[in-house]
Design an enzyme around this catalytic site. Structure first.
Site, PDB file in Angstrom:
ATOM      1  N   ASN A 160       0.858  -1.192   0.000  1.00 12.77           N
ATOM      2  CA  ASN A 160       0.000   0.000   0.000  1.00 12.77           C
ATOM      3  C   ASN A 160       0.893   1.242   0.000  1.00 12.77           C
ATOM      4  O   ASN A 160       1.460   1.600   1.024  1.00 12.77           O
ATOM      5  CB  ASN A 160      -0.896  -0.038   1.253  1.00 12.77           C
ATOM      6  CG  ASN A 160      -1.745   1.215   1.382  1.00 12.77           C
ATOM      7  OD1 ASN A 160      -1.878   1.986   0.435  1.00 12.77           O
ATOM      8  ND2 ASN A 160      -2.322   1.414   2.562  1.00 12.77           N
ATOM      9  N   SER A 183       3.291  -2.207  10.355  1.00 13.83           N
ATOM     10  CA  SER A 183       4.746  -2.177  10.523  1.00 13.83           C
ATOM     11  C   SER A 183       5.396  -3.529  10.246  1.00 13.83           C
ATOM     12  O   SER A 183       6.335  -3.919  10.936  1.00 13.83           O
ATOM     13  CB  SER A 183       5.102  -1.659  11.921  1.00 13.83           C
ATOM     14  OG  SER A 183       4.604  -0.341  12.091  1.00 13.83           O
ATOM     15  N   HIS A 213      -9.634   0.683   4.741  1.00 12.17           N
ATOM     16  CA  HIS A 213      -8.346   0.943   5.398  1.00 12.17           C
ATOM     17  C   HIS A 213      -8.553   1.920   6.559  1.00 12.17           C
ATOM     18  O   HIS A 213      -9.354   2.853   6.462  1.00 12.17           O
ATOM     19  CB  HIS A 213      -7.343   1.510   4.387  1.00 12.17           C
ATOM     20  CG  HIS A 213      -5.942   1.532   4.931  1.00 12.17           C
ATOM     21  ND1 HIS A 213      -5.510   2.514   5.796  1.00 12.17           N
ATOM     22  CD2 HIS A 213      -4.910   0.672   4.783  1.00 12.17           C
ATOM     23  CE1 HIS A 213      -4.252   2.265   6.132  1.00 12.17           C
ATOM     24  NE2 HIS A 213      -3.862   1.154   5.533  1.00 12.17           N
ATOM     25  N   GLU A 273      -5.377  -5.337  10.603  1.00 14.79           N
ATOM     26  CA  GLU A 273      -4.407  -4.269  10.802  1.00 14.79           C
ATOM     27  C   GLU A 273      -4.723  -3.531  12.098  1.00 14.79           C
ATOM     28  O   GLU A 273      -5.575  -2.614  12.098  1.00 14.79           O
ATOM     29  CB  GLU A 273      -4.473  -3.286   9.638  1.00 14.79           C
ATOM     30  CG  GLU A 273      -4.184  -3.910   8.291  1.00 14.79           C
ATOM     31  CD  GLU A 273      -3.674  -2.866   7.316  1.00 14.79           C
ATOM     32  OE1 GLU A 273      -2.488  -2.913   6.991  1.00 14.79           O
ATOM     33  OE2 GLU A 273      -4.443  -1.987   6.919  1.00 14.79           O
TER      34      GLU A 273
END
Ligand code: PEP
Length: 271
Positions: free
Chosen positions: A11, A217, A99, A171
């Site tokens: 992304n 991360s 997202h 996420e």
């Protein structure tokens, strides 16, 4: 355990100039293969405005082209939005939905996220549905409940989903772009719960085939440990996807850790 071809997504967010985008895409495309039994599916998600030129740069490769968002509508008075038909015309075959930088950053409501996911799947593209808890929710012990509620609202009304058309990206919001990663054990526990919810919603066979990937991360030095977990089927990568060598090192880790089947097809040959 069913075999699942790992999925690795890059992304790019709102980064790169036109020249950087083409160079980065070409560098990634060169290193992506899909001819061995353990090769992951790999997609990049450049900014909208570079999609056409990136499509040209990766044509004939095994790299898939993705969009960071889409409109839930087919056309009409939606200033600034981009439709799925437009995205398909420039070679897009997968789309990020929900997202956290849109869900939380732009307060995108769950109904709109659901409408986008349904539109993506209805168009025959692959939807990458992003879910995950904030730090406050994690500290309140609500991780599983938040993931479940985000999944339920996005998947409501979807009874049959081709397993290769839906990817869930777990996420944790506190791990995105912060350098803080969920421990492999915590991430596995969340993924396992997510797969259980998918089983309730879509049936256990479909749930066993859907890729549930981790984002937050992920870097070359933590990717292998995360992807070695039984319910982690790849990664959605932000910062580390902006350097071809770092991103390809994560693709390599997926190749080593995956228990995959071949992912056939070249770019513009996937649908
Ligand atoms: C993301 O944007 O989905 C992401 C996981 O970013 P980062 O890898 O930079 O945390």
């Amino acid at each position: 355990m069913p075999e699942r071809t790992p999925f690795i997504g890059g992304n790019w967010k709102m980064n790169t100039t036109a020249r950087e985008a083409v160079e980065l895409a070409a560098g990634v495309a060169q290193g992506v293969k899909a001819d061995g039994p353990h090769d992951p599916q790999v997609a990049i998600f450049p900014p909208f405005v570079w999609l056409g030129m990136v499509d040209d740069a990766i044509r004939g490769s095994q790299l898939r082209l993705g969009a960071q968002d889409c409109s839930p509508h087919a056309n009409g008075a939606h200033t600034g939005d981009v439709s799925l038909a437009m995205l398909e015309e420039v070679g897009v075959s997968c789309v990020l939905v929900g997202h956290s930088e849109r869900r939380h950053g732009l307060a995108e409501p769950p109904e709109r996220i659901a409408a986008k996911l349904h539109a993506v799947l209805g168009a025959g593209l692959t939807g990458v549905l992003c879910i995950g808890e904030t730090l406050q929710e994690r500290e309140a012990g609500q991780t599983d409940a938040v993931n479940e509620s985000q999944l339920r609202s996005a998947l409501r009304g979807l009874s049959i989903v081709g397993p290769d058309r839906l990817v869930i990206a777990y996420e944790p919001v506190w791990a995105i772009g912060t350098g803080r990663t969920a421990s492999a054990g915590d991430a596995q526990a969340a993924h396992r719960h997510i797969r259980g919810v998918l089983g309730t919603l879509l049936g256990s066979t479909t749930a066993g085939s859907i890729r549930v990937i981790y984002g937050g991360s992920m870097k070359p030095d933590n990717a292998a440990e995360l992807m070695a977990q039984p319910d982690i089927d790849g990664g959605l990568i932000g910062g580390a996807s902006l350097k071809a060598d770092q991103f390809l090192a994560i693709v390599d880790a997926a190749r080593r850790e995956g228990k995959a089947q071949p992912a056939a097809g070249t770019h513009r040959g996937h649908r």
